[in-house]
Design a protein around this motif. Structure first.
Motif, PDB file in Angstrom:
ATOM      1  N   GLY A 105      -1.597  -4.093   7.874  1.00 11.96           N
ATOM      2  CA  GLY A 105      -2.604  -4.874   8.573  1.00 11.96           C
ATOM      3  C   GLY A 105      -2.028  -5.774   9.648  1.00 11.96           C
ATOM      4  N   GLY A 106      -0.809  -6.250   9.436  1.00 11.07           N
ATOM      5  CA  GLY A 106      -0.164  -7.125  10.415  1.00 11.07           C
ATOM      6  C   GLY A 106       0.660  -6.373  11.438  1.00 11.07           C
ATOM      7  N   GLU A 181      -5.615   0.017   4.502  1.00 10.78           N
ATOM      8  CA  GLU A 181      -4.817  -1.094   5.018  1.00 10.78           C
ATOM      9  C   GLU A 181      -3.944  -1.642   3.904  1.00 10.78           C
ATOM     10  OE1 GLU A 181      -5.367  -5.455   7.171  1.00 10.78           O
ATOM     11  OE2 GLU A 181      -7.086  -4.115   6.981  1.00 10.78           O
ATOM     12  N   GLU A 183      -1.716  -4.801   2.917  1.00  7.68           N
ATOM     13  CA  GLU A 183      -1.403  -6.203   3.262  1.00  7.68           C
ATOM     14  C   GLU A 183      -0.044  -6.515   2.675  1.00  7.68           C
ATOM     15  OE1 GLU A 183      -2.858  -8.178   5.219  1.00  7.68           O
ATOM     16  OE2 GLU A 183      -4.780  -7.170   5.490  1.00  7.68           O
TER      17      GLU A 183
END
Length: 184
Positions: A105-106, A181, A183
């Protein structure tokens, strides 16, 4: 000791080469380099050592990032469940993978890239790899989620692929259908 001075940056031609298979058993020099690569990754995560030697924190390093076109990677990290992955590997190869994709996600970063690159990097959610470890033992690892992403990032370096090559050029935050996703 490896420091950031030895890490080549994008634009270096070695980062775009397909690295050569390491003839086994590896030479003393190859063993020494791979041990130093693993030590670098561990040191980069140690607050005191990373500050002292000006190391950027990383979870993996591939030999091409040192300008060495050989199929060698080092990884050291803990996943979200507390499992530690700490390996120096010769000739890692993905032998199977899931259809499902995953992405951080980042986004991803790289010790060889000194700039922020925004976008999602779709990768296989699960992979199985084979390799030979620092002790000469064959290993087979089944990896998923964050671990699978880290290993794919490093194995990509052995094939001349940078993480941003996977980002959709027209829509950097495009999410492939069914992708999950991760995280971290």
């Amino acid at each position: 000791m490896i420091t950031m001075k030895e890490v080549v940056r994008e634009g270096n031609p070695t980062l775009r080469e397909i690295a050569k298979v390491v003839t086994l058993p590896p030479t003393e020099e190859e063993l020494d380099v791979l041990n130093k690569m693993l030590t670098f990754v561990k040191n980069s995560q140690d607050d005191e050592l990373s500050k002292k030697y000006n190391l950027r924190p990383g979870v993996g390093l591939a030999a091409p990032q040192l300008g060495i076109s050989k199929r060698m990677i080092a990884v050291h990290f803990e996943d979200s469940k507390g499992k530690i992955y700490s390996y120096g590997l010769f000739n890692p190869k993905i032998i199977s993978h899931s259809v499902q994709l995953a992405f951080l996600g980042g986004g991803e970063g790289c010790l060889s890239v000194d700039r922020q690159v925004d976008g999602y990097v779709p990768r296989y959610a699960r992979i199985t790899i084979t390799a030979v470890d620092l002790n000469g033992n064959p290993v087979k690892l089944r990896l998923k989620d964050y671990a699978a992403i880290v290993f794919q990032h490093e194995i990509d370096h052995l094939n001349g692929v940078m993480f941003y090559d996977h980002i959709n050029k027209d829509n950097p935050f495009f999410i492939p259908e069914g992708a999950k996703e991760i995280e971290f």
